[in-house]
Design a protein around this motif. Structure first.
Motif, PDB file in Angstrom:
ATOM      1  N   VAL A  53       0.856  -1.188   0.000  1.00 56.16           N
ATOM      2  CA  VAL A  53       0.000   0.000   0.000  1.00 56.16           C
ATOM      3  C   VAL A  53       0.890   1.234   0.000  1.00 56.16           C
ATOM      4  O   VAL A  53       1.912   1.258   0.661  1.00 56.16           O
ATOM      5  CB  VAL A  53      -0.897   0.086   1.265  1.00 56.16           C
ATOM      6  CG1 VAL A  53      -1.834   1.267   1.168  1.00 56.16           C
ATOM      7  CG2 VAL A  53      -1.692  -1.164   1.482  1.00 56.16           C
ATOM      8  N   ASP A  55       0.388   5.545   0.366  1.00 59.79           N
ATOM      9  CA  ASP A  55      -0.449   6.744   0.435  1.00 59.79           C
ATOM     10  C   ASP A  55       0.464   7.956   0.302  1.00 59.79           C
ATOM     11  O   ASP A  55       1.616   7.834  -0.123  1.00 59.79           O
ATOM     12  CB  ASP A  55      -1.329   6.756   1.700  1.00 59.79           C
ATOM     13  CG  ASP A  55      -0.535   6.810   2.988  1.00 59.79           C
ATOM     14  OD1 ASP A  55       0.647   7.199   2.937  1.00 59.79           O
ATOM     15  OD2 ASP A  55      -1.082   6.486   4.043  1.00 59.79           O
ATOM     16  N   ARG A  60       3.822   0.908   2.657  1.00 66.95           N
ATOM     17  CA  ARG A  60       3.890  -0.346   3.401  1.00 66.95           C
ATOM     18  C   ARG A  60       4.473  -1.409   2.477  1.00 66.95           C
ATOM     19  O   ARG A  60       4.026  -1.577   1.358  1.00 66.95           O
ATOM     20  CB  ARG A  60       2.521  -0.790   3.896  1.00 66.95           C
ATOM     21  CG  ARG A  60       2.616  -1.934   4.928  1.00 66.95           C
ATOM     22  CD  ARG A  60       1.278  -2.550   5.266  1.00 66.95           C
ATOM     23  NE  ARG A  60       0.261  -1.553   5.510  1.00 66.95           N
ATOM     24  CZ  ARG A  60      -1.044  -1.818   5.469  1.00 66.95           C
ATOM     25  NH1 ARG A  60      -1.474  -3.021   5.224  1.00 66.95           N
ATOM     26  NH2 ARG A  60      -1.924  -0.850   5.674  1.00 66.95           N
ATOM     27  N   VAL A 132       6.430  -0.576   7.569  1.00 68.09           N
ATOM     28  CA  VAL A 132       6.082   0.725   7.010  1.00 68.09           C
ATOM     29  C   VAL A 132       7.284   1.648   7.063  1.00 68.09           C
ATOM     30  O   VAL A 132       8.038   1.621   8.040  1.00 68.09           O
ATOM     31  CB  VAL A 132       4.903   1.334   7.800  1.00 68.09           C
ATOM     32  CG1 VAL A 132       4.909   2.836   7.729  1.00 68.09           C
ATOM     33  CG2 VAL A 132       3.592   0.811   7.260  1.00 68.09           C
TER      34      VAL A 132
ATOM     35  N   ARG B  30      -9.796   8.657   5.735  1.00 64.59           N
ATOM     36  CA  ARG B  30      -9.658   8.162   4.365  1.00 64.59           C
ATOM     37  C   ARG B  30      -9.389   6.660   4.451  1.00 64.59           C
ATOM     38  O   ARG B  30      -8.949   6.160   5.492  1.00 64.59           O
ATOM     39  CB  ARG B  30      -8.504   8.863   3.641  1.00 64.59           C
ATOM     40  CG  ARG B  30      -7.159   8.620   4.290  1.00 64.59           C
ATOM     41  CD  ARG B  30      -6.054   9.459   3.696  1.00 64.59           C
ATOM     42  NE  ARG B  30      -4.746   8.950   4.078  1.00 64.59           N
ATOM     43  CZ  ARG B  30      -4.176   9.138   5.256  1.00 64.59           C
ATOM     44  NH1 ARG B  30      -4.799   9.814   6.196  1.00 64.59           N
ATOM     45  NH2 ARG B  30      -2.985   8.640   5.524  1.00 64.59           N
ATOM     46  N   ASN B  32      -7.404   4.979   2.197  1.00 69.73           N
ATOM     47  CA  ASN B  32      -6.066   4.654   1.707  1.00 69.73           C
ATOM     48  C   ASN B  32      -5.019   5.028   2.756  1.00 69.73           C
ATOM     49  O   ASN B  32      -4.572   6.164   2.828  1.00 69.73           O
ATOM     50  CB  ASN B  32      -5.807   5.389   0.385  1.00 69.73           C
ATOM     51  CG  ASN B  32      -4.423   5.140  -0.149  1.00 69.73           C
ATOM     52  OD1 ASN B  32      -3.765   6.047  -0.632  1.00 69.73           O
ATOM     53  ND2 ASN B  32      -3.945   3.914  -0.068  1.00 69.73           N
ATOM     54  N   VAL B  33      -4.666   4.065   3.597  1.00 71.71           N
ATOM     55  CA  VAL B  33      -3.705   4.324   4.662  1.00 71.71           C
ATOM     56  C   VAL B  33      -2.610   3.264   4.621  1.00 71.71           C
ATOM     57  O   VAL B  33      -2.904   2.067   4.683  1.00 71.71           O
ATOM     58  CB  VAL B  33      -4.382   4.277   6.055  1.00 71.71           C
ATOM     59  CG1 VAL B  33      -3.398   4.688   7.137  1.00 71.71           C
ATOM     60  CG2 VAL B  33      -5.601   5.176   6.094  1.00 71.71           C
ATOM     61  N   ALA B  34      -1.377   3.698   4.497  1.00 72.66           N
ATOM     62  CA  ALA B  34      -0.266   2.742   4.462  1.00 72.66           C
ATOM     63  C   ALA B  34       0.208   2.390   5.870  1.00 72.66           C
ATOM     64  O   ALA B  34       0.490   1.240   6.167  1.00 72.66           O
ATOM     65  CB  ALA B  34       0.890   3.294   3.647  1.00 72.66           C
ATOM     66  N   ASN B  35       0.286   3.403   6.733  1.00 78.37           N
ATOM     67  CA  ASN B  35       0.780   3.135   8.101  1.00 78.37           C
ATOM     68  C   ASN B  35      -0.385   2.891   9.053  1.00 78.37           C
ATOM     69  O   ASN B  35      -0.479   3.506  10.105  1.00 78.37           O
ATOM     70  CB  ASN B  35       1.668   4.279   8.592  1.00 78.37           C
ATOM     71  CG  ASN B  35       0.953   5.603   8.596  1.00 78.37           C
ATOM     72  OD1 ASN B  35      -0.025   5.784   7.868  1.00 78.37           O
ATOM     73  ND2 ASN B  35       1.398   6.541   9.405  1.00 78.37           N
ATOM     74  N   LEU B  36      -1.252   1.989   8.655  1.00 76.12           N
ATOM     75  CA  LEU B  36      -2.433   1.647   9.439  1.00 76.12           C
ATOM     76  C   LEU B  36      -2.007   0.966  10.739  1.00 76.12           C
ATOM     77  O   LEU B  36      -1.273  -0.012  10.704  1.00 76.12           O
ATOM     78  CB  LEU B  36      -3.295   0.695   8.612  1.00 76.12           C
ATOM     79  CG  LEU B  36      -4.699   0.392   9.073  1.00 76.12           C
ATOM     80  CD1 LEU B  36      -5.637   1.547   8.713  1.00 76.12           C
ATOM     81  CD2 LEU B  36      -5.193  -0.876   8.410  1.00 76.12           C
ATOM     82  N   ASP B 126      -7.497  -0.945  -0.513  1.00 77.14           N
ATOM     83  CA  ASP B 126      -6.999   0.407  -0.233  1.00 77.14           C
ATOM     84  C   ASP B 126      -5.954   0.416   0.874  1.00 77.14           C
ATOM     85  O   ASP B 126      -5.045   1.237   0.877  1.00 77.14           O
ATOM     86  CB  ASP B 126      -8.149   1.329   0.220  1.00 77.14           C
ATOM     87  CG  ASP B 126      -9.130   1.595  -0.891  1.00 77.14           C
ATOM     88  OD1 ASP B 126      -8.826   1.216  -2.024  1.00 77.14           O
ATOM     89  OD2 ASP B 126     -10.183   2.179  -0.614  1.00 77.14           O
ATOM     90  N   SER B 127      -6.151  -0.480   1.843  1.00 74.30           N
ATOM     91  CA  SER B 127      -5.254  -0.471   2.991  1.00 74.30           C
ATOM     92  C   SER B 127      -4.643  -1.854   3.226  1.00 74.30           C
ATOM     93  O   SER B 127      -3.985  -2.045   4.237  1.00 74.30           O
ATOM     94  CB  SER B 127      -6.023  -0.023   4.242  1.00 74.30           C
ATOM     95  OG  SER B 127      -7.217  -0.773   4.367  1.00 74.30           O
TER      96      SER B 127
END
Lengths: 138, 145
Positions: A53, A55, A60, A132, B30, B32-36, B126-127
């Motif tokens: 992913v 953003d 990630r 990440v 949102r 679309n989150v990479a560092n979830l 998205d995530s």
């Protein structure tokens, strides 16, 4: 970008060395003679990496990591059991300890002798590691 | 025209972050989150369509919109364990909070209409995570200007 992956793999080596069945954990595959000098050794090999992913601020990644323990004879089974417990035990904190989001064991080969009529045994354990990293400038 | 989808999103987001029982520490406005950071809740706009418009008589023209939003709970990364107990309890709590009488009126002409659907055990690209999703509609009544 900070070298997140290298720091994470160094931390993984530290965690592997905490196990009684491992004395040396290094980010390289040693030659046979070096392996014998460092008996109870596990090599950590970093494989393919992909973006899972992305953003606006972070990416990630998912990276393949291979563990190759090389120990004397039947100690390999104890070693594998310890690694499995470290990675997927009920109370494991390996992901937090090395600064990753998730670490999972996804495969393993049969334990085999390193060479025929050798007293050293070896196996490959495949891990999936999610982590990440912030994009440059953030 | 003001950005009604953005306003609807921030109003719904405010309800979720204002929910004190339980407190959702990781909320994102949102999908679309990479560092979830798990467990997480994310809210995003799905779309907006104009509803009926009154343009007859001497009154001003009234313009309605129905805004569709999605609320997701995330309980695992891809390849992880989807804990349905956690996901369902989180989504049920959010549903109660969204549909509570106190929260329905969002002021300035915005009103929570309904929770259209609730789906579990989803894989969100998205995530790159696993979780459950609520689809919520908000009505916006405005005067044409």
């Amino acid at each position: 970008m900070a070298n997140t992956r290298k720091n994470m793999m160094d931390a993984l080596c530290v965690q592997l060395k905490t196990m009684s069945s491992i004395d040396h954990a290094v980010l390289e595959l040693l030659t046979p003679s070096e392996q014998r000098a460092k008996n109870k050794y596990v090599g950590v090999i970093v494989g393919d990496e992909e973006t899972v992913v992305e953003d606006s601020t972070h990416i990630r990644y998912r990276v393949d990591v291979w563990l190759k323990p090389i120990v004397r004879g039947k100690e390999i089974e104890t070693c594998i059991k310890d690694i499995k417990n470290l990675i997927s035990g009920t109370s494991n904190t390996i992901a937090t300890d090395i600064g990753a989001l998730q670490v999972s064991l996804v495969g393993m080969t049969n334990p085999v002798n390193v060479t025929s009529s050798d007293q050293y045994s070896s196996a490959f354990l495949a891990l999936d590691v999610l982590y990440v990293a912030a994009k440059a400038g953030f | 025209m003001a950005d009604i989808t953005g306003t609807a999103l921030s109003k719904l987001y405010a309800i979720i972050t204002g929910d004190t029982s339980p407190v959702y520490a990781n909320t994102y406005s949102r999908h679309n989150v990479a560092n979830l950071v798990l467990p997480a809740v994310s809210v995003d706009v799905v779309g907006s369509v104009p509803d009926d418009t009154g343009a007859f008589g001497s009154s001003e023209m009234v313009e309605n919109h129905i805004i569709t939003l999605s609320v997701r709970v995330h309980v695992a990364y891809l390849g992880g364990y989807y804990n349905s107990t956690t996901a369902i309890s989180m989504i049920d709590d959010l549903r109660d909070e969204i549909l509570s009488r106190d929260n329905r009126n969002l002021s300035n002409g915005y009103r929570i209409d309904s929770v259209v659907s609730e789906v579990h055990n989803q894989e969100f690209s998205d995530s790159a995570s696993l979780g459950s999703e609520l689809i919520v509609t908000i009505n916006k009544v405005g005067t044409y200007a």
